[in-house]
Design a protein around this motif. Sequence first.
Motif, PDB file in Angstrom:
ATOM      1  N   MET A   1       0.731  -1.105  -0.061  1.00 47.08           N
ATOM      2  CA  MET A   1      -0.033   0.085  -0.035  1.00 47.08           C
ATOM      3  C   MET A   1       0.827   1.256   0.132  1.00 47.08           C
ATOM      4  SD  MET A   1      -3.416  -0.828   2.410  1.00 47.08           S
ATOM      5  CE  MET A   1      -4.170  -2.082   1.940  1.00 47.08           C
ATOM      6  N   SER A   2       0.186   2.390  -0.609  1.00 46.28           N
ATOM      7  CA  SER A   2       1.063   3.779  -0.570  1.00 46.28           C
ATOM      8  C   SER A   2       1.081   4.144   0.813  1.00 46.28           C
ATOM      9  CB  SER A   2       0.314   4.494  -1.877  1.00 46.28           C
ATOM     10  OG  SER A   2      -0.694   4.782  -1.180  1.00 46.28           O
TER      11      SER A   2
ATOM     12  N   THR B   1      -2.341   5.515   2.397  1.00 46.83           N
ATOM     13  CA  THR B   1      -3.175   4.495   2.486  1.00 46.83           C
ATOM     14  C   THR B   1      -3.213   3.901   3.885  1.00 46.83           C
ATOM     15  OG1 THR B   1      -2.936   3.668   0.358  1.00 46.83           O
ATOM     16  CG2 THR B   1      -4.256   2.476   1.995  1.00 46.83           C
TER      17      THR B   1
ATOM     18  N   SER C   1      -7.480  -8.414  -6.302  1.00 39.85           N
ATOM     19  CA  SER C   1      -8.204  -7.812  -5.345  1.00 39.85           C
ATOM     20  C   SER C   1      -7.717  -8.279  -3.820  1.00 39.85           C
ATOM     21  CB  SER C   1      -9.750  -7.527  -5.399  1.00 39.85           C
ATOM     22  OG  SER C   1     -10.092  -6.827  -4.381  1.00 39.85           O
TER      23      SER C   1
ATOM     24  N   HIS D   1      -6.817  -3.007  -1.635  1.00 46.22           N
ATOM     25  CA  HIS D   1      -5.725  -2.763  -2.577  1.00 46.22           C
ATOM     26  C   HIS D   1      -6.032  -3.927  -3.651  1.00 46.22           C
ATOM     27  CE1 HIS D   1      -1.646  -1.911  -3.652  1.00 46.22           C
ATOM     28  NE2 HIS D   1      -1.529  -3.360  -4.226  1.00 46.22           N
ATOM     29  N   ASP D   2      -6.264  -3.057  -4.917  1.00 46.09           N
ATOM     30  CA  ASP D   2      -6.783  -3.750  -6.105  1.00 46.09           C
ATOM     31  C   ASP D   2      -5.758  -3.039  -7.315  1.00 46.09           C
ATOM     32  OD1 ASP D   2      -8.990  -4.350  -4.943  1.00 46.09           O
ATOM     33  OD2 ASP D   2     -10.319  -2.797  -5.535  1.00 46.09           O
ATOM     34  N   GLU D   3      -5.385  -4.092  -8.047  1.00 47.49           N
ATOM     35  CA  GLU D   3      -4.380  -4.008  -9.089  1.00 47.49           C
ATOM     36  C   GLU D   3      -5.285  -4.490 -10.411  1.00 47.49           C
ATOM     37  OE1 GLU D   3      -1.273  -6.207  -7.694  1.00 47.49           O
ATOM     38  OE2 GLU D   3       0.080  -4.382  -6.834  1.00 47.49           O
TER      39      GLU D   3
ATOM     40  N   ARG E   1      -3.833   0.793 -10.162  1.00 43.69           N
ATOM     41  CA  ARG E   1      -3.722   0.695  -8.552  1.00 43.69           C
ATOM     42  C   ARG E   1      -4.734   1.367  -8.083  1.00 43.69           C
ATOM     43  NH1 ARG E   1      -2.208   2.771  -4.919  1.00 43.69           N
ATOM     44  NH2 ARG E   1      -0.548   3.853  -5.956  1.00 43.69           N
TER      45      ARG E   1
ATOM     46  N   SER F   1      -5.937   1.846  -3.767  1.00 46.49           N
ATOM     47  CA  SER F   1      -5.831   1.492  -2.479  1.00 46.49           C
ATOM     48  C   SER F   1      -6.376   2.421  -1.631  1.00 46.49           C
ATOM     49  CB  SER F   1      -4.184   1.078  -2.167  1.00 46.49           C
ATOM     50  OG  SER F   1      -3.662   2.250  -2.316  1.00 46.49           O
TER      51      SER F   1
END
Length: 707
Positions: free
Chosen positions: A1-2, A5, A534, A556-558, A581, A583
């Motif tokens: 996660m960034s 987030t 996801s 958190h989805d990519e 992405r 998140s």
Amino acid sequence: MSPGTPSPRSPLVLALIFSPPLLADDLFLDSEPLPQVLTATRLKQSPAAVPGSMTVIDSALIHASGARDISELLRLVPGMMVGNISGNQAAVNYHGTNATEARRMQVLIDGRSVYRAGLATVDWSDIPVAMEDIERIEVFRGPNTVSYGANALMAVVNIITRRPADSHGTRIKVTRGQRGINDFYASQGVGWEDGDMRLSLSGQQDDGFDTNRTGADYHDSRRLDRFNLAASHSLDEQQSLDWQLNAKDGTNQRPYTYRPVFPGTTRAGDDSDVTAKDYAGSLRWNLDINPDHSLYIQGSAQHWDRQQTWRACDAEVSFSPQLTELWQLNPNYTERLARNITRFIGPGAPAGTTAEQALANQVLDQWRNGANQTVCGDIDQSTRESRYDLELQDTLSLADNLRLVSGMNYRYDRADSETYFNGTLDDTIWRVFGQFEWRASEHWLLQGGAMFEDTRLTGSSLTPRVAVNYLINPRHGLRAVYSEAIRSPDMFENNVNWSYQVTKLRPAAFGQSSARYFVKTRGPGDLNQEHMRSRELGYNGYFPDPGLALDVKLFHDEISGMISEPLRNNQYIASNGNKARFSGAETQLDWHVGSLDRLRLTYAYVDADASNPLDARQTARNSGSAGWLRDWGQGWNSALFYYGDDALNGYRFERVDARIAKRIALGKASLELAGVLQQRLDNQPTTFFDNNYDQRHVMYFSAELEL
């Protein structure tokens, strides 16, 4: 996660879940029945047991909101990005990615998909269901390909209509207001010994936005009429039939946006309004074999008809066979020649290959010999799409702690457009799905499933989901979910064959009264499916004594293999070369404060990082809503809602809606009079630069009679 987030170890979340007050017996132990939702897994489940995040917009919220459109109701869903392409075209996406189409979200009416596969869109304004016929809207906030197949990539919206058995009697409603608002609704429900039926007629009308970016009148009003017939029949103690017929007819105005390619062309043309007709029918047979085993077979047919013709003008050379050949050889070279043709009259063709320069010089000779005159003609941009769907689903309780749902689905899609497909294009889809729910112990719930899907145009895929729920008790649960999902490229993205046949040319072009415009575009035909992974952690709880429902989600989805480049006729670049992405965190709170008040709050923080900057612009980092519903007694009730996001396509949105209503008893009948005020708190366009109102508020009033 960034870094921006919230961490899964957020002290706030842990305190919320495990603090002693929330574990007290007086909050947990009661005899009130558990609420049930269906959309998540096709199994009836309590919200705490769902393998993901759910939002339910119930009939009380729908009524209190005063909303005239389904898209407006979705502002109550955390993380849902709701905007407008124009006054009659809403744009709704979960977490974003596309400003103009809901390409990555499945939309259902009683389980029947209304996502148009041909042009990859959901016509929110044209959905053939009246607001007054909706019982609730269930929104699964996350990928759900495992339950509903491709296009359920980011979310599923299931619009559930009222049962005919709950619709007996007569209802008549009229709504009038500013901005040309003129709506009506009328329904009649009847019942007999083994069946019930509801017939409803409804219509909507308004003027759309007032002015475009230049201050001119924005041509985007709408008018539509709807017909709905729903019936339910009990065949015996174990069998029943449900069927529906829906139709919609209307007109959506479209502003004239064509700009001539060649310099010096006299611009003239007509507005390209769309006449929209929708037809749908469905039949479902339900069989309850025993209390632990049931199945259904459902078939449906749908047809979307969009008639759109308009008149455009350009230079005669637009229909040159040599210019068409040059475009097919090198579109970029051709566009540079066309837009700057007067610069090359003297020096000759711009630098290029021998073949390009030879064709370009022929086009320049045509221009010098009079092909620079303006010609005008009619363009038919109509589209027709049809869908036939057959589904079998079996639900079985194998044991007290193990349930299974499985089934198969066949779907046939056909799109017909001389402009977009040079005729007809079709696709067939087969799906097989299965999901299980295993209560390993009193507290642990394990869920998993997968769907195998095969489409003739794009191939096959297998998408899984696995979830673990820890039930503190039946009303409170923690969840951890991992799922994968896909989106198949639609017909327009992958297989477009785009060109304009212009008829009734005046004067004739190269001696012809009907000719093809020089720009011709073909889709790549080999696009792959988009793929999402996801991950979600969450909590869902319901406290009966204070009447408080709470849901918290960390995600958190990519997405990889995204198709997000421009899809314009003169710039069609479709590939699987993008990724994104998403998140962040979402929460929703619904609190029934005693018997008179209800408070509702939602908030979403979404951190988006996309390889294509346009995708990131369709995501608001902070968005949410707040609502207060109040029953004042003596037939009076009110509702106050706030909706806001910090930036959607670069524009802030903040609005307050207030509704006040009075219900008057008239013997066995009742009359409700209501007024709605919507007040914008910002002073910005809505989603796009052309979407402007002269005034930041609108008022409308309704009168509803129930007999």
